[in-house]
Design a protein around this motif. Sequence first.
Motif, PDB file in Angstrom:
ATOM      1  N   ALA A  86       0.776  -1.190  -0.133  1.00 21.73           N
ATOM      2  CA  ALA A  86       0.062   0.173  -0.030  1.00 21.73           C
ATOM      3  C   ALA A  86       0.795   1.417   0.071  1.00 21.73           C
ATOM      4  CB  ALA A  86      -0.965  -0.040   1.213  1.00 21.73           C
ATOM      5  N   VAL A 101      -5.490   9.030  -3.229  1.00 17.54           N
ATOM      6  CA  VAL A 101      -6.939   8.981  -3.591  1.00 17.54           C
ATOM      7  C   VAL A 101      -7.468   9.643  -4.972  1.00 17.54           C
ATOM      8  CG1 VAL A 101      -7.664   8.952  -1.258  1.00 17.54           C
ATOM      9  CG2 VAL A 101      -7.483  11.244  -2.288  1.00 17.54           C
ATOM     10  N   ILE A 176      -5.123   2.224  -7.721  1.00 12.96           N
ATOM     11  CA  ILE A 176      -6.036   2.408  -6.884  1.00 12.96           C
ATOM     12  C   ILE A 176      -6.827   1.229  -6.302  1.00 12.96           C
ATOM     13  CG2 ILE A 176      -8.595   3.005  -6.659  1.00 12.96           C
ATOM     14  CD1 ILE A 176      -8.335   5.397  -8.468  1.00 12.96           C
ATOM     15  N   VAL A 179      -3.803   0.118  -3.720  1.00 13.57           N
ATOM     16  CA  VAL A 179      -3.742   0.876  -2.495  1.00 13.57           C
ATOM     17  C   VAL A 179      -5.077   0.477  -1.493  1.00 13.57           C
ATOM     18  CG1 VAL A 179      -3.630   3.211  -1.499  1.00 13.57           C
ATOM     19  CG2 VAL A 179      -2.297   2.651  -3.411  1.00 13.57           C
ATOM     20  N   THR A 180      -6.022   0.662  -2.119  1.00 14.66           N
ATOM     21  CA  THR A 180      -7.333   0.200  -1.345  1.00 14.66           C
ATOM     22  C   THR A 180      -7.333  -1.128  -0.784  1.00 14.66           C
ATOM     23  OG1 THR A 180      -8.707  -0.197  -3.451  1.00 14.66           O
ATOM     24  CG2 THR A 180      -8.706   2.133  -2.324  1.00 14.66           C
ATOM     25  N   ASN A 181      -7.129  -2.210  -1.644  1.00 14.04           N
ATOM     26  CA  ASN A 181      -6.901  -3.520  -1.051  1.00 14.04           C
ATOM     27  C   ASN A 181      -6.132  -3.773  -0.042  1.00 14.04           C
ATOM     28  OD1 ASN A 181      -6.300  -6.693  -1.597  1.00 14.04           O
ATOM     29  ND2 ASN A 181      -8.361  -6.308  -2.442  1.00 14.04           N
ATOM     30  N   GLY A 183      -4.479  -1.464   1.624  1.00 10.07           N
ATOM     31  CA  GLY A 183      -5.053  -1.129   2.813  1.00 10.07           C
ATOM     32  C   GLY A 183      -6.011  -1.660   3.809  1.00 10.07           C
ATOM     33  N   VAL A 184      -6.903  -2.260   3.084  1.00 10.43           N
ATOM     34  CA  VAL A 184      -8.062  -3.129   3.923  1.00 10.43           C
ATOM     35  C   VAL A 184      -7.198  -4.302   4.629  1.00 10.43           C
ATOM     36  CG1 VAL A 184     -10.016  -4.506   3.503  1.00 10.43           C
ATOM     37  CG2 VAL A 184     -10.115  -2.280   2.734  1.00 10.43           C
ATOM     38  N   GLN A 213     -14.598  -4.219   4.116  1.00 11.56           N
ATOM     39  CA  GLN A 213     -14.495  -4.946   3.002  1.00 11.56           C
ATOM     40  C   GLN A 213     -15.607  -4.473   1.820  1.00 11.56           C
ATOM     41  OE1 GLN A 213     -13.860  -9.086   4.792  1.00 11.56           O
ATOM     42  NE2 GLN A 213     -12.024  -9.246   3.482  1.00 11.56           N
ATOM     43  N   GLN A 216     -15.149  -1.208   0.627  1.00 16.12           N
ATOM     44  CA  GLN A 216     -13.900  -1.258  -0.466  1.00 16.12           C
ATOM     45  C   GLN A 216     -14.594  -1.579  -1.712  1.00 16.12           C
ATOM     46  OE1 GLN A 216     -10.617  -4.076  -0.019  1.00 16.12           O
ATOM     47  NE2 GLN A 216     -11.449  -5.044  -1.892  1.00 16.12           N
ATOM     48  N   PHE A 219     -16.268   1.291  -3.197  1.00 11.76           N
ATOM     49  CA  PHE A 219     -15.390   2.508  -3.884  1.00 11.76           C
ATOM     50  C   PHE A 219     -14.835   1.968  -4.836  1.00 11.76           C
ATOM     51  CE2 PHE A 219     -10.878   3.797  -3.997  1.00 11.76           C
ATOM     52  CZ  PHE A 219     -11.155   5.120  -3.734  1.00 11.76           C
ATOM     53  N   SER A 220     -14.701   0.699  -5.057  1.00 11.58           N
ATOM     54  CA  SER A 220     -14.023   0.415  -6.515  1.00 11.58           C
ATOM     55  C   SER A 220     -15.148   0.426  -7.699  1.00 11.58           C
ATOM     56  CB  SER A 220     -13.842  -1.257  -6.536  1.00 11.58           C
ATOM     57  OG  SER A 220     -15.045  -1.918  -6.534  1.00 11.58           O
TER      58      SER A 220
END
Length: 276
Positions: A86, A101, A176, A179-181, A183-184, A213, A216, A219-220
């Motif tokens: 991340a 972001v 994106i 980083v998000t996955n 981060g989760v 999750q 997430q 957001f995707s």
Amino acid sequence: MAASLLSQVRWLLVEHPAVASFRWQPGRTVGATASFAAAVICGYLAAVLVLRRLVLPRLPPLPQPALRAASAAHNAVLLALSAAMAAGCALDGRHGAGAAVGVALLLPAAAGATEASGPVFFWAHVFYLSKVYELGDTLLILLARRPLTLLHVYHHAVVVAMCYLWLATRQSLMPIALVTNAGVHVVMYSYYLSCSVGLRWPNRWKRAVTELQIVQFLFSFAASVVMLWLHFTADGCEGMAGWVFNAVFNASLLALFLNFHGAAYKAAKANKGKAE
């Protein structure tokens, strides 16, 4: 002090020669073939079937201390990897990822403009290989004789194909998504690690991990709207075939996670009602 520490982290995760000079080369980079991804998925599914039906029923249960130690080590490795992935991807300023972001994390929008090299692709490759290592989650569940859900097996199998397609198609949303996955997963494996070392959390925290999750995935889809807008109003985005696969996969996971969350919430509510 903070600036110096950030500079050191940036050098290690972004500017280190092994990271900065990385290049994804089909057929040459480790795992950079469709046959590798297919073999991993088929081998995983076969191993799950053989272990559940033929091997484990004939073996005595393993000692709980050994299982807890193995689980703690496994979760610690994935926690460290998730944090590094991340941070490494977010700190790659070539794609404006320092913002971490929004549209700034998209790879160059013009189709054919993305070179499969540099820190983002390095960490995406690590992410891809980490999903192979992450299949160890299933082994630990089986060895602990805990129930194995369809959601777990489906998620772990298909995510390998998804990560391969990210790299193979140079998918524009890859930074994106990574980083998000990742981060989760920092939150998720922190929770799993604490549980494996004996720290018990209220059920609402376990539910909160599932809800994170779900957020997430939502957001995707929001990020996909931005990417599609750029695709149709600008010069086109990379990896649309990879995006279609990813979108269908995420939609199926969202449905399964919502079903899992609903069932877990009902069970927790029923248990609370009995206790009262």
